[in-house]
Scaffold this active site. Structure first.
Site, PDB file in Angstrom:
ATOM      1  N   ASP A   1      41.791  37.856  33.003  1.00  0.00           N
ATOM      2  CA  ASP A   1      42.799  38.895  33.142  1.00  0.00           C
ATOM      3  C   ASP A   1      43.868  38.646  32.075  1.00  0.00           C
ATOM      4  O   ASP A   1      43.961  37.553  31.518  1.00  0.00           O
ATOM      5  CB  ASP A   1      43.406  38.810  34.549  1.00  0.00           C
ATOM      6  CG  ASP A   1      44.230  40.038  34.894  1.00  0.00           C
ATOM      7  OD1 ASP A   1      44.101  41.040  34.179  1.00  0.00           O
ATOM      8  OD2 ASP A   1      44.982  39.984  35.872  1.00  0.00           O
TER       9      ASP A   1
ATOM     10  N   ASP B   1      43.968  38.041  40.060  1.00  0.00           N
ATOM     11  CA  ASP B   1      45.138  37.791  40.910  1.00  0.00           C
ATOM     12  C   ASP B   1      45.331  38.845  41.991  1.00  0.00           C
ATOM     13  O   ASP B   1      46.039  38.626  42.957  1.00  0.00           O
ATOM     14  CB  ASP B   1      46.411  37.699  40.067  1.00  0.00           C
ATOM     15  CG  ASP B   1      46.640  38.959  39.234  1.00  0.00           C
ATOM     16  OD1 ASP B   1      45.824  39.897  39.337  1.00  0.00           O
ATOM     17  OD2 ASP B   1      47.626  38.999  38.468  1.00  0.00           O
TER      18      ASP B   1
ATOM     19  N   ASP C   1      40.498  42.234  42.781  1.00  0.00           N
ATOM     20  CA  ASP C   1      39.729  41.247  42.017  1.00  0.00           C
ATOM     21  C   ASP C   1      38.825  40.405  42.914  1.00  0.00           C
ATOM     22  O   ASP C   1      37.971  39.671  42.405  1.00  0.00           O
ATOM     23  CB  ASP C   1      40.678  40.298  41.263  1.00  0.00           C
ATOM     24  CG  ASP C   1      41.483  41.018  40.197  1.00  0.00           C
ATOM     25  OD1 ASP C   1      40.966  42.021  39.674  1.00  0.00           O
ATOM     26  OD2 ASP C   1      42.610  40.586  39.895  1.00  0.00           O
TER      27      ASP C   1
END
Length: 1075
Positions: A325, A645, A649
């Site tokens: 990410d 996070d 996800d």
């Protein structure tokens, strides 16, 4: 609902708004009455239970039985023992004391078995303790937000009590929205606690541990079967040799009074066979793996990696791809508004409030203050001169910080419009990419504030506020111009662009709020802001390390593609000119599906070499991970690590081989779905996890290199010695001591080596690499090389040692004969060689300096030194139990000299090029991935990753395809030459470019598909029915992100052929301008 809520809260003596007080007496009383929020773990096994389990080992059981039989027979002295009738099988040369001491060997074996069992049980107990300590650490790290004294505070989950008002929001097991809940049960009385109690707490952890243990036990069982065969052959040969020698060659007869003597010989042979089995089975392998993992996990905590699943540490060492990410991992997650478009003006820094229209400014402040989570705040800095603290969502914090920089107070707006008075909230999620809040106006109407991704919210805007704060029409072409002049420049600077808008609803008929598509439209744009999230300073170097280590780093983000590309370039994920490696989630989803909208794995495999996936939703992220894991196009199967996070996800973290959750910004759902939690949310911590993972593999390989050398030598010595001399040069008790050295002690010494940066200089091993193929050709060279040295020394000492040292021979000694100096020297030399070879085993990639970093591992030094001291005690004072006779100083020096020779011999072995030993290719399961020649190192410095190799491969196949076309054209010409009779013959086609200027030919049923890295797979409906094949040079590198397909079609020119063909046209090749 309110009365029900009030009734529950009043019964529990708590307030829905203020929560409980911080009165410790009240909190403790609640714990006593309602219980603690703690589920007792499954009761651990006691030490005695672990001892009993250790006693179940088949090898130890066989050894115990043999020792008991030997012990029992040693107390029985048959009258015919000294009779000539028993032949030359009596104890002959032994004195009365030695005869009476015959029981010592059996007792010593039993004592050694007890020691092995106690050590094994202690190791299992330590392992269990470490595992429970890890679980306890994870539980302590988990915190929850509650309301106490009207303030939001974070407390450990274990401190929750009945009556607490818990703040739940998106991420804390809530898929959307936010709210408060009252805690009515905790611990074993909660629903989770009841289920855990029924199932048995800790069952899941036990299952994980058992599953992990089976992997190493498989390797042990494999060797155990081979060891059983070897030991059985040894026993059979010894028995046959004895029977033939005694009853055939010597012509003796079996007498009843001699039976106990014969049985003692058979028991001795059996013990020798068991001795072979003991050293053939590497039962220390699971122990080495466990110790290495436990040691690594403990150390990784200091490197900000909280390992939730032990096997994730090992798996991370094989990672070939990291899908990271952007926000908070590659960047600092300290967001700040640095640019804005407000009142028809693009400000490159925070504007002066006096230059802004008051109406516009007031609308902007209200839109930010109200349309953000009320838990998000900007607090004063902890230290004087520091930065203000950002609490809550970082994007919203940047907007609130923008309000503060405009010298306005967002809290006063929130006080006027408290959270309870918000009429409707459309919370942010990965689908909407926006958040909207409805408030009531004094005139009875409603006002909706909306914020979100600029390109999404702007599409819903039909008006915009001008410099006077008045509405101006906002048409599609205005939007395109804003995107071109404002949003794209911001994004190219790495800024995240957020659009802030509003809409007023007149009083009267209330809108249908559930119909979101009809509500969040016809918006008026207030402003577009550019938010900067700086790249962490250590990230570019960390990514370079990953690329050097053969790991491809990809960015998967929800940001605009231009923003993602700019940040990726700053991080080093892509280089200038590599725009073709970027793709948006929507386009990615289109490319991996066929015309029916169905998922196709082949199409997916062509897309996963992408480096950046922007505007990626949950489905695109999962599809990318699945495509990488399932792909078989590369040299090896991929092992994928993923960072995340958010709640969305979670599925991707579960699907990945290793899931990293953010410890600071991560939601509870993400943390629970992960394998490792990054306590500092930093990408560089992932690199440390790779280092530790590879160190686990290297530690296991070091242990295997050492142990297999001992195995090979000990088995051959015991087997050959027994067959030639009817006795093993290494006795059962001595073998148990050697087994302890090479199993338990070697596990502790070699499995606790700290990692070094050199681990990142080689390529990963790939998916599902079993332990034994980790034996590279270099390791196989070391194992066999050291085995040759040791066997040469041992057999030299066995057959001519008594001559060299001028001592009595220990060969062919009768039963219960006293310990000989001859065999003691052999035993001592063997142990000395193992001690110094243990130092050699520290290096498995052909390094010369085996002492490098040795003093950085005090455990290794302590074990080597401790083993040496114990060996001195065993040799000098072990006596009959260890079958040892004290040695003098000269003999000790010779033993040490031969042991030190192992280090010199190791340098000789390192000088032999592994590439010249072709015979080791099969034994070592092919060339080792860790062996890098100078030429390969030079190539590796270019850091050619899989995507670039695919690109080059595509270029080669392109030209190869052109050659095939030329050949096929000549074939077609031969068959169709009659069609051109009377026509001017075309010139000889020496190149594809010449061919392009001549009549075209229809070539049916030939499609040359080449897997290129950015094949856009144009749908058949979009492709033209036929396309003229025109001369053009190979396409130049793509100048923008959207790659263009250029197809090559062959069709019959109606003007130059007698008949027109209506056959469908087939593309011969699909190509991108990126090539």
């Amino acid at each position: 609902m309110n009365s029900w809520r009030g009734g529950v809260c009043s019964s529990l003596r708590t307030s829905p708004n203020a929560g409980l007080s911080d009165n410790l007496t009240d909190l403790e009383k609640r714990r006593q009455i309602y219980g603690q929020n703690f589920i007792p773990p499954k009761k651990p096994k006691t030490f005695l239970q672990l001892v009993w389990e250790a006693l179940q080992d088949v090898t130890l059981i066989i050894l115990e039985i043999a020792a008991i039989i030997s012990l029992g027979l040693s107390f029985y002295a048959p009258p015919g023992e000294e009779s000539e009738a028993c032949g030359n099988v009596s104890t002959g040369g032994e004195d009365e004391g030695e005869s009476e001491a015959g029981w010592i060997e059996g007792a010593a074996i039993l004592l050694s078995v007890i020691c092995v069992v106690l050590v094994t049980a202690f190791n299992d107990w330590s392992k269990e303790k470490q595992f429970r300590g890890l679980q306890s650490r994870i539980e302590q790290e988990q915190k929850f937000t509650v309301i106490r004294n009207g303030q939001q505070v974070q407390i450990p989950v274990a401190e929750l009590v009945v009556g607490d008002i818990a703040q739940v929001k998106y991420g804390t097991h809530v898929m959307e929205g936010s709210g408060r809940m009252v805690v009515t049960a905790v611990g074993v009385n909660s629903q989770t606690g009841i289920i855990f109690t029924l199932l048995g707490a800790g069952g899941e952890e036990e299952e994980k541990k058992d599953k992990k243990g089976k992997q190493q036990d498989g390797a042990v069982e494999n060797n155990q079967n081979k060891g059983l065969v070897m030991s059985a052959i040894t026993v059979i040969i010894l028995v046959l040799y004895f029977v033939i020698q005694t009853f055939v060659i010597d012509g003796k007869t079996w007498l009843a009074e001699c039976t106990p003597v014969y049985v003692q010989y058979f028991v001795k042979f059996f013990i020798i066979g068991v001795t072979v089995l003991v050293v053939a089975v590497p039962e220390g392998l699971p122990l080495a793996v466990t110790i290495s993992l436990a040691y690594s996990v403990k150390k990784m905590m200091k490197d900000n990696n909280l390992v939730r699943h032990l096997d994730a540490c090992e798996t991370m060492g094989n990672a070939t791809a990291i899908c990271s990410d952007k926000t908070g991992t590659l960047t600092t997650n300290r967001m700040t508004v640095v640019q804005c478009y407000l009142g028809d003006t693009h400000y490159k820094e925070t504007p002066d409030p006096s230059n802004l229209n008051p109406k516009t400014l007031d609308l902007l402040v209200h839109a930010i203050a109200v349309n953000s989570a009320y838990t998000t705040k900007i607090l004063p800095p902890e230290k004087e001169g520091g930065l203000p603290r950002q609490v809550g969502n970082k994007t919203e914090c940047s907007l609130l910080g923008f309000v503060v920089n405009l010298r306005r107070d967002y809290q006063s707006v929130r006080d006027q419009i408290p959270e309870e008075k918000l009429y409707k909230v459309y919370t942010f999620n990965s689908v909407r990419k926006s958040m909207s809040t409805v408030t009531c106006m004094p005139d009875g109407g409603y006002r909706l504030f909306s914020k979100g991704a600029s390109e999404i919210v702007l599409k819903k805007c039909t008006n915009i506020l001008n410099s006077n704060g008045e509405l101006r029409s906002f048409r599609p072409r205005d939007r395109d111009e804003m995107v071109k002049k404002v949003i794209e420049p911001m994004a190219c600077n790495g800024l995240r662009t957020i659009c802030i808008a509003y809409r007023d609803f007149p009083a009267g008929k209330e809108p249908e709020w559930d119909n979101e598509n009809e509500i969040v439209i016809d918006l008026t744009c207030i402003a577009v802001v550019g938010i900067e999230d700086p790249v962490r300073p250590e990230v570019p170097e960390a990514i370079r390390k990953c690329q050097r280590a053969g790991i491809t780093v990809r960015m998967v983000t929800g940001d605009n593609i231009n923003t993602a590309r700019a940040i990726a370039a700053k991080c080093g994920i892509i280089q200038p000119g590599e725009d073709f490696l970027c793709l948006e989630g929507k386009e990615f989803n289109r490319r991996i599906r066929n015309e029916k909208g169905e998922f196709e794995s082949k199409k997916l495999q062509r897309q996963w070499p992408k480096r950046i996936l922007a505007r990626a939703n949950q489905k695109a992220r999962e599809a990318l991970i699945k495509g990488i894991i399932d792909s078989t196009t590369g040299e090896q199967r991929q092992v994928v690590a993923v960072t995340g996070d958010g709640t969305n996800d979670g599925p991707a973290l579960k699907k990945a081989d290793v899931g990293f959750a953010m410890g600071i910004a991560g939601t509870d759902v993400a943390k629970e779905a992960s394998d490792i939690i990054l306590t500092d949310d930093n990408f560089s911590s992932i690199v440390k996890a790779v280092m530790w993972g590879r160190n686990v593999y290297d530690s296991i390989s070091k242990f295997l290199q050492f142990q297999l050398t001992v195995n090979v030598v000990a088995v051959i010595v015991a087997f050959t010695g027994a067959c030639i001399t009817q006795d093993s040069p290494l006795k059962a008790v001595q073998m148990l001591w050697v087994n302890l050295i090479m199993d338990t002690f070697a596990s502790l010494a070699l499995a606790t080596e700290p990692p070094t940066e050199s681990l990142l200089l080689r390529k990963p091993y790939g998916r599902n690499k079993p332990l034994l193929p980790l034996i590279s050709r270099t390791m196989m060279k070391n194992i066999l090389g050291h085995a040759v040295y040791q066997l040469t020394i041992i057999f030299t000492l066995l057959f001519v040692g008594e001559v060299f040292f001028d001592i009595d021979s220990g060969r062919n000694a009768p039963l219960h004969s006293p310990s000989s100096e001859h065999y003691t020297i052999i035993f001592n030399t063997f142990v000395m060689m193992q001690l110094f070879n243990e130092i050699n085993a520290r290096k498995i990639h052909g390094e010369r300096n085996v002492f490098d970093g040795i003093f950085g591992n005090p455990i290794f030094c302590s074990i080597v030194l401790g083993t040496f001291v114990i060996q001195i005690v065993i040799v000098q004072f072990g006596g009959k139990p260890f079958s040892c006779s004290p040695l003098n100083a000269e003999q000790w020096l010779w033993c040490l000299f031969v042991g030190v020779g192992e280090l010199v011999w190791g340098q000789v072995i390192a000088s032999i090029p592994t590439s010249h030993l072709k015979c080791l290719k099969e034994a070592g399961h092919g060339p080792g991935k860790d062996e890098i020649t100078d030429e390969e190192m030079a190539e590796d410095e270019e850091e050619i990753d899989h995507a670039e190799r695919e690109l080059r491969r595509g270029q080669i196949l392109w030209f190869r395809g052109l050659n095939r076309i030329q050949t096929q054209i000549r074939v077609v010409k031969a068959f169709r030459s009659s069609l051109y009779e009377g026509l001017e013959k075309p010139d000889t086609k020496t190149s594809i470019h010449n061919f392009m200027t001549t009549p075209e030919f229809l070539i049916n049923d030939y499609i040359h598909n080449i897997p290129l890295i950015d094949d856009t797979d144009v749908e058949e409906s979009e492709a033209p029915p036929r396309r003229r094949f025109r001369a053009s040079p190979p396409p130049s590198p793509n100048k923008n992100n959207n790659a263009i397909d250029s197809g090559i079609y062959l069709s019959t020119d109606a003007s130059k052929t007698p008949t027109s063909s209506s056959s469908p046209v087939s593309p011969l090749h699909s190509m991108e301008t990126s090539l």
